[in-house]
Enzyme design. Structure first.
Site, PDB file in Angstrom:
ATOM      1  N   HIS A 386       0.850  -1.208   0.000  1.00 44.61           N
ATOM      2  CA  HIS A 386       0.000   0.000   0.000  1.00 44.61           C
ATOM      3  C   HIS A 386       0.880   1.250   0.000  1.00 44.61           C
ATOM      4  O   HIS A 386       0.706   2.152  -0.838  1.00 44.61           O
ATOM      5  CB  HIS A 386      -0.897  -0.027   1.239  1.00 44.61           C
ATOM      6  N   GLU A 387       1.841   1.312   0.920  1.00 47.09           N
ATOM      7  CA  GLU A 387       2.705   2.498   1.021  1.00 47.09           C
ATOM      8  C   GLU A 387       3.618   2.621  -0.194  1.00 47.09           C
ATOM      9  O   GLU A 387       3.943   3.738  -0.626  1.00 47.09           O
ATOM     10  CB  GLU A 387       3.530   2.448   2.314  1.00 47.09           C
ATOM     11  N   HIS A 390       1.792   4.567  -2.809  1.00 44.80           N
ATOM     12  CA  HIS A 390       1.919   6.016  -2.598  1.00 44.80           C
ATOM     13  C   HIS A 390       3.295   6.511  -3.046  1.00 44.80           C
ATOM     14  O   HIS A 390       3.421   7.565  -3.673  1.00 44.80           O
ATOM     15  CB  HIS A 390       1.739   6.346  -1.114  1.00 44.80           C
ATOM     16  N   HIS A 393       3.722   6.608  -6.822  1.00 47.65           N
ATOM     17  CA  HIS A 393       2.917   7.733  -7.296  1.00 47.65           C
ATOM     18  C   HIS A 393       3.685   9.046  -7.091  1.00 47.65           C
ATOM     19  O   HIS A 393       3.812   9.870  -8.012  1.00 47.65           O
ATOM     20  CB  HIS A 393       1.593   7.751  -6.530  1.00 47.65           C
TER      21      HIS A 393
END
Length: 594
Positions: A386-387, A390, A393
């Site tokens: 998940h991190e 980020h 991105h």
């Protein structure tokens, strides 16, 4: 036993000292900012006089902001390594103050830009230097119809502290003053109920424990329901006041304005969920059947389907899994992930004094960094991927956009992280080696979906109903809040679940209701990620390239435009329907396994 930071190998610690390797380097940047702030103040009152004055003020503000961001990120990450170190606390506080100075020194820029005659401003923007700032200024001018006179703005600014009173009272009452009773755990030991262990008790295999925790918690909220109702009502009234002062048609429209998101997106989300509640109830029915319950209650919804299977995933194994799971995104994407692993972007393990939880951060002039507290389990694997979503991105955004347009909106922030999770669950299910593992994974994912999409949308619907009632001059007391919330639970779960009366009081313990119209972003982000992940798995390279372009666009466009270019139109209900169809398919898959 939790280790001291010094005893953890360097390969498991982020290398943030490459941002600033000594205090002298920090002091140099602080002095640079202080010098720029002195200069930027010289242009106050002059922005409409010449394009040169406007350009210099904007450039100075941008330069100062970029340096302050670097200082802020570094000092706060340094503090998070070990929150007990006073020197790091002091440095972070010093940069907090510098950040406030920056805000104060540049606060004149926006109102002065708004006051410039449109014809003159357009002439300024034709110049080579200022043309770069066109979108930035367009964003400011969007606010023009909702910007008041200088005196009125001063009054609104002066009331900002008052607007936070409702949330502060909620925090103090809920987390400082409430005392919960003791209950008996699975072994018959007396244990004091807390906010933290309540969720643990709801996952207990013993229904008596779940019921006792549920009833004990809400018996306390019942005692204070009138105070909570008054606080929430005040928070809603505050939001409506500001939306009216800003000349928005409603509090909902005012909240969505900053992201340039239409009310249709919000309403379509609720409508799509309303039309797809059968899959949710089928999932709950399957859970009831598998757990061997004659009837399932609200306090049974969180209990796992199996506790016999446990996935142990060491950090090195997690890296291997992640690289395989994200293979559909292509080599370019995978190479960034490999850099994160090899170049020490990640602070992996817990240590004494370390900040809890997990996040992805970094500045424009650094690569992304990830704080983890990795625990060799499935949850840690999902948190890490998940991190990393980020971080990739942010990496794409910062390397593709100038500083001014490198920050993406919160509306799209969860898309990249959630898409990574969806590719991971797809990979894990495809490579499951046993029925128990498949059930474990399906349950994990379906719970993520239920709590992120269905539950957050129910919250969003509650907010919409309550705000509309207050805007319609209807007073709301504890009874009205409870009736509305209970009615929504009946609508969502009534076909499969015994909807206990106490659940009507859950509104009183949800902190997100004091961040008006925020929770819907969890559901829309998950829905968009679900649609995009399916496109990537089915279309391959064309969908991947659209998605990478979306990641690279940063803050250069508004969220709905960015997502549309990526391949998902969030103004259409079908985009949410697509995500819900994935949920339905996985429920069917779980049914076959059971």
């Amino acid at each position: 036993m939790i280790k001291d930071r010094s005893s953890i190998e360097s390969i498991y610690k982020w290398n943030i000292d490459e941002m600033y390797n000594n205090k002298e380097a920090i002091d140099v940047d602080i002095k640079k900012v202080e010098s720029i702030l002195k200069e930027v103040k010289n242009y106050k009152g002059k922005l409409g006089s010449s394009k040169d004055s406007l350009y210099k003020a904007l450039k100075l503000s941008e330069d100062a902001s970029r340096i302050v961001q670097n200082l802020y990120v570094y000092t706060h990450m340094k503090q998070h390594e070990d929150t007990r170190i006073n020197e790091n606390q002091g440095m972070a506080t010093k940069i907090d103050m510098l950040s406030t100075e920056l805000s104060m020194a540049t606060s004149y820029i926006v109102p002065e830009i708004i006051s410039i005659d449109d014809k003159i401003l357009n002439e300024f923007l034709e110049s080579k230097e200022l043309s770069f700032y066109r979108k930035y200024i367009d964003d400011i001018l969007r606010e023009k119809p909702h910007t008041l006179s200088e005196r009125e703005e001063e009054i609104l600014a002066a009331t900002s502290d008052i607007s936070g009173v409702a949330e502060n009272v909620y925090d103090m009452l809920s987390f400082a003053d409430l005392e919960f009773p003791e209950i008996e755990d699975e072994e018959g030991n007396k244990v004091k109920l807390t906010h933290s262990n309540f969720s643990v008790f709801l996952k207990s295999k013993n229904q008596r424990v779940r019921k006792d925790a549920f009833e004990a918690l809400y018996s306390v909220y019942d005692k204070y329901k009138n105070t909570f109702a008054s606080t929430l009502y005040g928070g809603i009234k505050s939001e409506i006041f500001y939306s009216k002062m800003r000349k928005h048609k409603s509090a909902l429209e005012g909240s969505l304005f900053n992201d340039d998101v239409s009310v249709d997106v919000y309403n379509n989300l609720i409508l799509a969920i309303d039309e797809n509640l059968d899959s949710l109830n089928k999932y709950v029915e399957l859970k009831k059947r598998f757990l061997g319950l004659e009837e399932i209650h609200m306090y049974d919804l969180y209990v796992p389907l199996t506790d016999k299977f446990d996935m142990k995933i060491p950090y090195e194994k997690a890296q291997e899994i992640i690289l395989e799971a994200l293979r559909p995104l292509g080599e370019e994407y995978l190479n960034i992930i490999k850099k994160a692993f090899s170049e020490r972007w990640i602070d992996v393990y817990e240590n004494e004094g370390k900040q809890g939880g997990a996040y992805s951060w970094g500045s424009y002039d650094s690569h992304p960094y990830i704080l983890m507290n990795y625990h060799d389990d499935l949850n840690s694997l999902f948190t890490l991927i998940h991190e990393l979503g980020h971080s990739v991105h942010s990496y794409y955004s910062r390397t593709s956009q100038e500083y001014l347009y490198s920050n993406y909106k919160i509306f799209v922030a969860e898309v990249a992280s959630t898409l990574n999770e969806l590719l991971l669950i797809n990979y894990l299910l495809d490579n499951s080696s046993s029925r128990e593992e498949t059930i474990y994974l399906l349950n994990y994912y379906l719970e993520q979906f239920r709590t992120t999409v269905y539950r957050q949308t129910m919250f969003a619907e509650f907010e919409k109903i309550t705000h509309e009632k207050v805007e319609g001059k209807e007073p709301l007391t504890a009874k009205e809040f409870t009736d509305i919330y209970y009615g929504l639970n009946e609508k969502y779960y009534g076909k499969s679940c015994n909807v206990d009366r106490q659940i009507g009081l859950e509104w009183a313990r949800i902190p997100h209701f004091y961040s008006n119209f925020y929770v819907y972003k969890y559901a829309t982000g998950f829905s968009a990620a679900s649609a995009l992940s399916q496109q990537i798995l089915k279309e391959g390279e064309p969908a991947v390239q659209r998605y990478i372009s979306f990641l690279k666009s940063g803050g250069s466009e508004y969220p709905l435009v960015q997502l549309k270019s990526a391949g998902v139109d969030m103004e259409k209900k079908e985009s949410v329907d697509s995500a819900l169809s994935v949920f339905s398919e996985l429920v069917d898959k779980l049914e076959k396994e059971l």
